[in-house]
Structure formats: C-alpha cells, structure tokens
Design a protein around this motif. Sequence first.
Motif, PDB file in Angstrom:
ATOM      1  N   THR A  77      -5.630   6.293  -0.488  1.00 19.10           N
ATOM      2  CA  THR A  77      -4.962   6.338   0.808  1.00 19.10           C
ATOM      3  C   THR A  77      -4.752   4.875   1.203  1.00 19.10           C
ATOM      4  OG1 THR A  77      -7.057   6.208   1.981  1.00 19.10           O
ATOM      5  CG2 THR A  77      -6.245   8.415   1.454  1.00 19.10           C
ATOM      6  N   GLU A  78      -4.003   4.651   2.279  1.00 21.84           N
ATOM      7  CA  GLU A  78      -3.811   3.243   2.683  1.00 21.84           C
ATOM      8  C   GLU A  78      -5.143   2.602   3.055  1.00 21.84           C
ATOM      9  OE1 GLU A  78      -0.448   1.966   4.863  1.00 21.84           O
ATOM     10  OE2 GLU A  78       0.866   3.543   4.073  1.00 21.84           O
ATOM     11  N   VAL A 137       0.313   4.212  -2.751  1.00 17.01           N
ATOM     12  CA  VAL A 137      -0.109   5.557  -2.362  1.00 17.01           C
ATOM     13  C   VAL A 137       0.903   6.594  -2.863  1.00 17.01           C
ATOM     14  CG1 VAL A 137      -0.488   7.082  -0.367  1.00 17.01           C
ATOM     15  CG2 VAL A 137      -1.483   4.770  -0.393  1.00 17.01           C
ATOM     16  N   ALA A 172       0.806  -1.221   0.000  1.00 17.10           N
ATOM     17  CA  ALA A 172       0.000   0.000   0.000  1.00 17.10           C
ATOM     18  C   ALA A 172       0.846   1.282   0.000  1.00 17.10           C
ATOM     19  CB  ALA A 172      -0.999  -0.016   1.152  1.00 17.10           C
ATOM     20  N   PRO A 173       1.927   1.342   0.799  1.00 19.03           N
ATOM     21  CA  PRO A 173       2.708   2.592   0.800  1.00 19.03           C
ATOM     22  C   PRO A 173       3.248   2.934  -0.595  1.00 19.03           C
ATOM     23  CG  PRO A 173       3.312   1.205   2.684  1.00 19.03           C
ATOM     24  CD  PRO A 173       2.404   0.386   1.812  1.00 19.03           C
TER      25      PRO A 173
END
Lengths: 428, 428
Positions: free
Chosen positions: B81-82, B55, B51-52
Amino acid sequence: MTDTVAAVDTETAVLDACRQAKIASRSLATLTRAAKDQALHAMADALVSEAPRIVEANAIDVERERAGGMSSGLLDRLTLTEDRVAAIAGALRYVAGLPDPVGEVRRGSTLPNGLRLLQKSVPMGVVGMIYEARPNVTVDAAALCLKSGNAAVLRGGSAAQHSNEVIVDVLQGALESCGLPRDAVQSIDAYGREGAKVLMNARGLVDVLVPRGGHGLIQTVVKESSVPTIETGEGNCHVYIDASAPTERAVAIAVNSKAQRVGVCNAAETLLVHKDAAARVMPALLEALAAESVVLHGDEATSALAPETVSIVAATEEDWATEYLSLDLAVKVVDSLEDAIDHIQRYTTGHTEAIVTDDINAAEAFSSRLDTAAIMVNASTRFTDGGEFGLGAEIGISTQKLHARGPMGLGELTTTKWIAYGDGHVRP
Amino acid sequence: MTDTVAAVDTETAVLDACRQAKIASRSLATLTRAAKDQALHAMADALVSEAPRIVEANAIDVERERAGGMSSGLLDRLTLTEDRVAAIAGALRYVAGLPDPVGEVRRGSTLPNGLRLLQKSVPMGVVGMIYEARPNVTVDAAALCLKSGNAAVLRGGSAAQHSNEVIVDVLQGALESCGLPRDAVQSIDAYGREGAKVLMNARGLVDVLVPRGGHGLIQTVVKESSVPTIETGEGNCHVYIDASAPTERAVAIAVNSKAQRVGVCNAAETLLVHKDAAARVMPALLEALAAESVVLHGDEATSALAPETVSIVAATEEDWATEYLSLDLAVKVVDSLEDAIDHIQRYTTGHTEAIVTDDINAAEAFSSRLDTAAIMVNASTRFTDGGEFGLGAEIGISTQKLHARGPMGLGELTTTKWIAYGDGHVRP
C-alpha cells in the motif's frame, strides 16, 4: 553390480570416517594450547623414530610411479628420505611454536540492556584437504588442523598412497600416546577418486574443504563440492611501471617479481610500462630480465625499444591471460594508468598486482581501483606470502572473496561463536 | 527447439546483466559514504513519489496470486500500500544512517623489512540475492548492497514480478539522478527459474550469493550454486534448564524464547530440563507455556510432572528434529548436563542454544562445547539478532561457518584487500 556395491561401500566408509572425525573434533575443540603443542611434538618425535618405515613405504610409491613414467620433477616431490622426514618433523615443531588461533576474542561489548556479548574464535570442526602427491602436505595439513582444533580428513594423491597411509598411522599413534583420539587425523586415500567425491559432498559432516595443488585440482573441487570450499592460488600477477617510476627501482622490482623464484603463484607474469617511461626504462628493464634468462613476450612497442642484444618473442592475446609459472614474461607498453588498470582488470586472477611509482595519486588510484587480494606499492609481488606477512604458517593464498582473501594463516581455519551473558534477560 | 533457443537467450541475458553489474561495481567500490547516502535518500524519495505506480503494479501481482489460490498470509506479505511503500522508504533512510562498512582497516603492521602492511575492507563486487515474494526485500537488498559498495543482481519470487520490476525501475532512476550507474541494481525476475540457475553458476561474475527465504529455497541455492553462497537461517534452537536454575528465571526465559514471537528462526523449539530441577521447575514451566497457548510435546517424564490443567502431546523422535516455527514446543527431561549437550549436538541446526543456570561450570561447559553460532547464558534465544547485537541492518543469520556465523551486518557484505607500501622492496 560389483561397481555399485563398491560405490556404496566407498560412500559408507568415507561418510563413516567423516562421522568419526566429527566426534573427534568435539574433544579437539576444547583442548588447551599446551595439550595441542605436546601432541605436535609427539607427532614430530614419532615421525623421526619411524622414519625408516616411512621411507620404506615411500619407496614402493616412488618405484611404481617411476615405472609408470612420472616426470623427474614430480618424482622428486614424491620422494622421502630420512633427512626429509626430519625436516617435515621440524615443520610440526614450528607449528607448535605458533600462537593458538582458538579462543581469541574478536569483538565484544555490553549491550544497552546489560547483556554482555563476546565473539570468540572457535575451530571449524572437520576440515577436508584434497591435495596432490606430496607426502609433506599430509603432515602439514594434520599439524595446521590440530593446532586450530580441527579434525582432518585427508585425501592425498593416489601416487603417494602408501606413504600417506604410513604417515597417518604414525601420527595417529602419536595422538593416542597423548590421550587424543586417533580419528582426529584420517586418510581416505584408499577410496580413490570416488572417495574424494563423497568427501566433497559430505555436507553437515565436513565444515570446510581446502584444495591444495594445481589449477585442475582446485577447479574440480570448487565445482564438484557442495561442502563450502576455500579456493586457493592462481596468480596471473602484474607489475606496472608508472610514468614517474625511477628506473633503478623499476628494474629491481620487475626482476625480483619475475625471477627471484619461478613457478610460484606470486611471481609476475606480465609487465606493463607507461609510454612516457618506456623510452627511459624499457631498455634497462629488458636487459636485466634477459640477464636472468627471462623469455620476453613483447608487443610491438616493446620490440621497438629492445636493445639489439635482447630478443623479443611477439606477444599474442594468449600471453596476457597466461600464468606461465616459468621464466617467461609478457611485456606491454600502455598509454596511461587507466590503460594499465583496464588491462589488469581484464586479465587478472585477483592475486597480486604491483605498481612502481613516485606519484601518490597513481599509487592511490591503482590500489583502490583494482579488485585483487593484494596490491604492492613500490614492492615486489613476491611479498604476498603468509610468512612474509607475519601470519606464521601459510595454508594457502585465497583468490576468492568469501571468508579469506590473500595469504591464509591458522586463523583462517577457525570460525566464530557468539556468547551472550545475561541474568535472566528476555526480549520485551 | 524453442526451449533451447529460450534457454540460450536466458543465459545470454542473465550473464550480460551480471557483466553490466560487474562494470557498475567498479564505480561503486570507490564511492564516498556521502555519495552512497545521498543515493539512498534519493531512492527513498523516488519510492515515495512513485508509490502510486508501485501499488498499481503490485495490485496485478496480488490479483493474479489471489486467483491462483495463494494463502492469505502470503498474500499479505506480497501486498503493498502507499503506507507500506513509505515504510520501505524509511528503511532506506535508516541504512543511510549506518556507518560505511568499506575502508575499515582490519589489521596492519610494519614488517621487519619496513614494508607497511594494511588489510582494508572492500566491497565484494557483485552480490546475487535470491528470495521469495516479498517486494520489501528488493528494496532492502538494493540498499544493503549499495551501502556496502556492491552491485546487486536480484531474483525475487515470480509472484512479485510486476512489483519488483517497477521498484527496480524506480531505484534505477534514482541512481541515475545521482550520477550513478543504473546497472548497480538489476532484476532478473523476467528470466524465471532458468535465470536463477544461470545466476547461481555465474562464477567469476557474481562474487557471492545470499539466499533469503525458507528451507527449500536456501537448500536449493546452496546445492545448485557454484558461486560462493552464504547459507542463512534454520533454527532448531534449544533452551536447557540446568539443575541449579532458579524457577522464576527458567520460566521467564523459556516462555520468552518460545512465545515472544512465533515463526522466527531464533525462537526455541525444544526445552530440556535437568532431572534434579524437573520436579521443582516443570509444573510452573508447563503452566506458563500453556497460558501462552503453547502446544507441548513432552516425553513421559514431562507428562508425569504436568499439572492436571495442562495437556501434553506425547513427543516422538520427529519432534526433537522439528523446527516448528509455530506455538509448538518439544519438552524433555534429561539426566545430566552431558545428556543435554548430547541431545543438542544431535539435533541442533547450529543457530542458538540457551542455558539457564547459577552454576559457572555448567555455563562454561555448555558454551564451550556446543558447536553453534550463538550461546545464551541466562538470556532468551530471541536475542540472536543483528539489531539486538548492535550490528545495524541485518542481512540474515548465517548458520554456516565460512565467512560469517550468526547475525550478519553490512560488514559481512565486504571482503578485504591487502595493501603493502614499500620504497623498492624486493625479496632477498
């Protein structure tokens, strides 16, 4: 200037025909089966009683095309006699005997909130048909469309223009005599190729286009249409003789697939033989095929196994990709089932492939891995047919994946409608 | 010169992606449900753990589009967003929980000659998806295609290019970790509009194209594609209040159809009221709609019946044809059920029409005569939805008649294959 005016006129006229067809389709959509069958019988009666007028108009087409150099085969398909008209009328009565494809409940359930949901078959609306110079198709198309509750806008070959115009006039008279709208069946033959182009792009008025005919016609319609189209019929069909295939069954299925009828899309065009069966099966196979006058285009391994009495033409790359539609057959020895599948995946048109085998694993791999409309396990490719499959009248054999795949019956000329019954249901 | 070279490169690259997808599709076609569900969970896990990175890539897209003046609404749809990535991963797990649409026996029988015939659902092969700048659609499309055994070639909006590329890379990694081919999910965003055009014309490699997005996108895809396309989504939906409609039910259904959610294709855009119900129902209807901040565009008869507190904008011809996708509603008094049907036939996009009535004959006439994907009898138009209909995941709502009509579930991403089992059957 004149050309532009003519083009505008053609566009106006064809779009107008489509609009009238759309209006007529609304009355057809809710007709009972009894009313549709009565009209089909009235159409058959009218064709028989007007046969002399039809044959007379047809003679003009035939004369013109004979003078223009049309081949005898095509001239024969164009020619109508009173007997042939009677046979065509018989096809109308056959369609009258088929079940109504409209109003069938396909799915249905009561939802958790109590809403009662049904998915019913309904007519498409307006069906466009583009086909070649065979006047019997005009009647077939009109019958199939009427039975499925659709209006038909027909574009036959220009070679059959007189015949088609008289036939459509006769059919329209019969429709009127039953209180149905004339515009339910219309011909746009008078507007030539330009008219066909307008039909292919009458989005919103024409709901589906069904081309019937040869490769060139179908590809043109598929490429030039913005109206949704059902692509029919190319068949580069394969018969694969597996390692375990019994010789007698292999011979019977290969011969039947190739030679039972020539020039049809479900006839075999390539025979693949597993190398472990080749020595045992190939001589008998080649002999039996040659006895049916099949011209054999073989690879080297095939030639090496051919009996002296059987001559083999050396196969080229082109043979594997060819739909001969004639008494020619490409023959190849493959190293494995894998090789057979790879070969077919490369050259298939996605119509029908057959496997002859006693091995359940080979049958399963062949039928699950090949991406094609029909698979025959220990049966002739010739069975891929609406009549054989029990679908009644066949509109064509779809080689596309959208909407219909394989033999198409009347049901494929319908779409669906969802109807939900509530008692004041709103979404929370 | 450079342009031509670039165009050739784009064509080669996109066709190559489609070819790799076709090869990958062959392994997907025979996967078990267990293998597909395992891959879907692996994809979900990978999205969460990466996820990071997603994003971060998304922030580049968002920054560029913000600087380029994208509206705040569109920016919000583009932004990840996460938490949003976690929600998207949840959608993958939901799809894993749905039944496998592949391998369902649709029809089957033993023919008179003993041939055993089955029609089974099979994957389409390669599905092309063209959509707008919402990165969640990338994941949805990949999930729906994988579950239905199809390879996916994705073209998202250029505004989401960075986001999509990273997402596809993450999904491909997850596929590989399960022993599945990376090429099962590919993005062609890097090739821009030219690439999309190549995709739209990759006949023979791409089996079906599904556009998802606004009117302009869908019309472009439908018109420019030679690949078969499924048209989704325009909804100029009507609610008709019949003479016999109970006031309270009429108000509840009209308000829910218009205002329960705005900007969706199954929301009502025009309200038709029978003249015999108008004096009784109209004041309450207009008041309730105005209380939901609905802007009312009414004809003269409507204005005459409006309470003093409710203001009516004079409706023009254009209003009847408009899919507002906003808190606007066109309102008209009609003389009869016939008039309502005529009005709807003229302006409908064929999505959903609702009738509020206590009269069984009116309900039957309305539901049988209107040519539209869904009819609601005494229920809100908002029920036309794959989830509401119990179809599980919804791919879109088809307003065309070929292949699928109305809400489409996973089953609509499959086609069929006929398999016939004989023991040496040949045609006589």
